[in-house]
Design a protein around this motif. Structure first.
Motif, PDB file in Angstrom:
ATOM      1  N   TYR A 116       1.239  -1.591  -0.375  1.00  0.00           N
ATOM      2  CA  TYR A 116       0.228  -0.357  -0.220  1.00  0.00           C
ATOM      3  C   TYR A 116       0.566   1.165  -0.018  1.00  0.00           C
ATOM      4  O   TYR A 116       0.364   2.022  -0.450  1.00  0.00           O
ATOM      5  N   LEU A 171      -0.282   5.470  -0.048  1.00  0.00           N
ATOM      6  CA  LEU A 171      -1.400   5.221   0.522  1.00  0.00           C
ATOM      7  C   LEU A 171      -1.003   5.571   2.093  1.00  0.00           C
ATOM      8  O   LEU A 171      -0.011   4.755   2.210  1.00  0.00           O
ATOM      9  N   ASP A 197      -5.804   4.406   5.374  1.00  0.00           N
ATOM     10  CA  ASP A 197      -5.592   4.981   4.210  1.00  0.00           C
ATOM     11  C   ASP A 197      -6.668   3.009   4.502  1.00  0.00           C
ATOM     12  O   ASP A 197      -8.041   3.253   3.362  1.00  0.00           O
ATOM     13  N   LEU A 198      -6.558   1.940   4.509  1.00  0.00           N
ATOM     14  CA  LEU A 198      -7.041   0.677   4.286  1.00  0.00           C
ATOM     15  C   LEU A 198      -8.560   0.557   4.958  1.00  0.00           C
ATOM     16  O   LEU A 198      -8.582  -0.101   4.633  1.00  0.00           O
ATOM     17  N   GLU A 258     -14.953   2.244   5.316  1.00  0.00           N
ATOM     18  CA  GLU A 258     -15.851   2.795   6.090  1.00  0.00           C
ATOM     19  C   GLU A 258     -17.468   2.636   6.166  1.00  0.00           C
ATOM     20  O   GLU A 258     -18.090   3.666   6.356  1.00  0.00           O
ATOM     21  N   ARG A 277      -5.888  12.709   3.047  1.00  0.00           N
ATOM     22  CA  ARG A 277      -6.592  11.248   2.400  1.00  0.00           C
ATOM     23  C   ARG A 277      -7.735  10.702   1.285  1.00  0.00           C
ATOM     24  O   ARG A 277      -6.805   9.363   0.514  1.00  0.00           O
ATOM     25  N   VAL A 278      -8.637  11.949   0.907  1.00  0.00           N
ATOM     26  CA  VAL A 278      -9.982  11.543  -0.397  1.00  0.00           C
ATOM     27  C   VAL A 278      -8.215  11.813  -1.634  1.00  0.00           C
ATOM     28  O   VAL A 278      -8.484  10.820  -2.657  1.00  0.00           O
ATOM     29  N   ARG A 327      -5.178  10.863  -1.661  1.00  0.00           N
ATOM     30  CA  ARG A 327      -3.896   9.715  -1.628  1.00  0.00           C
ATOM     31  C   ARG A 327      -5.138   8.580  -2.373  1.00  0.00           C
ATOM     32  O   ARG A 327      -4.685   7.245  -2.394  1.00  0.00           O
ATOM     33  N   ILE A 328      -6.755   8.001  -1.148  1.00  0.00           N
ATOM     34  CA  ILE A 328      -6.829   7.039  -1.753  1.00  0.00           C
ATOM     35  C   ILE A 328      -7.334   7.215  -4.344  1.00  0.00           C
ATOM     36  O   ILE A 328      -7.011   6.537  -4.469  1.00  0.00           O
ATOM     37  N   ARG A 329      -7.616   8.653  -3.964  1.00  0.00           N
ATOM     38  CA  ARG A 329      -8.000   8.709  -5.874  1.00  0.00           C
ATOM     39  C   ARG A 329      -6.472   8.621  -6.152  1.00  0.00           C
ATOM     40  O   ARG A 329      -6.745   7.647  -7.881  1.00  0.00           O
ATOM     41  N   ALA A 377      -4.142   6.496  -5.289  1.00  0.00           N
ATOM     42  CA  ALA A 377      -3.466   4.972  -6.040  1.00  0.00           C
ATOM     43  C   ALA A 377      -4.977   4.004  -6.355  1.00  0.00           C
ATOM     44  O   ALA A 377      -4.625   3.301  -7.264  1.00  0.00           O
ATOM     45  N   PHE A 378      -6.101   4.057  -6.682  1.00  0.00           N
ATOM     46  CA  PHE A 378      -7.221   3.971  -7.309  1.00  0.00           C
ATOM     47  C   PHE A 378      -6.928   4.244  -9.066  1.00  0.00           C
ATOM     48  O   PHE A 378      -6.738   3.277  -9.872  1.00  0.00           O
TER      49      PHE A 378
END
Length: 104
Positions: free
Chosen positions: A14, A19, A23-24, A27, A47-48, A50-52, A54-55
């Motif tokens: 990750y 990430l 973040d893992l 939710e 956070r948002v 990093r998630i976007r 990574a996606f």
């Protein structure tokens, strides 16, 4: 045990996507939803992001460049302390709701 723990964390992959461990956290429950609402705006935005990011890396089957990957010293808890606090509050509320007062 630390070398084994560090190896396992690196093997999870990750950090290569930018990430952090928190973040893992799924939710899908009320405790995490409440904790996310209590995050400071900057931390919530990060956070948002990093998630976007990574996606996007996942879709394109790439990893981030070495300088953009999460370093071990950056991978600190930011959501878990809030989750523990919310869990305590929910437990306290449940205990107070179940309290029975008897008159003598």
């Amino acid at each position: 045990m630390m070398p084994l723990a560090q190896w396992y964390t690196d093997a999870a992959g990750y950090r290569r996507l930018g990430l952090r461990f928190d973040d893992l956290i799924p939710e899908e429950n009320d405790v995490v939803q409440t904790a996310l609402k209590r995050l400071p705006p900057k931390e919530a935005y990060d956070r948002v992001f990093r998630i976007r990011r990574a996606f996007q890396c996942s879709i394109s089957h790439t990893l981030l460049p070495k300088e953009e990957q999460t370093k071990p010293e950056e991978d600190v808890e930011y959501l878990s302390p809030i989750i523990r606090e919310v869990e305590k509050e929910f437990k306290e509320r449940k205990d107070l709701d179940a309290l029975i007062v008897k008159r003598k």
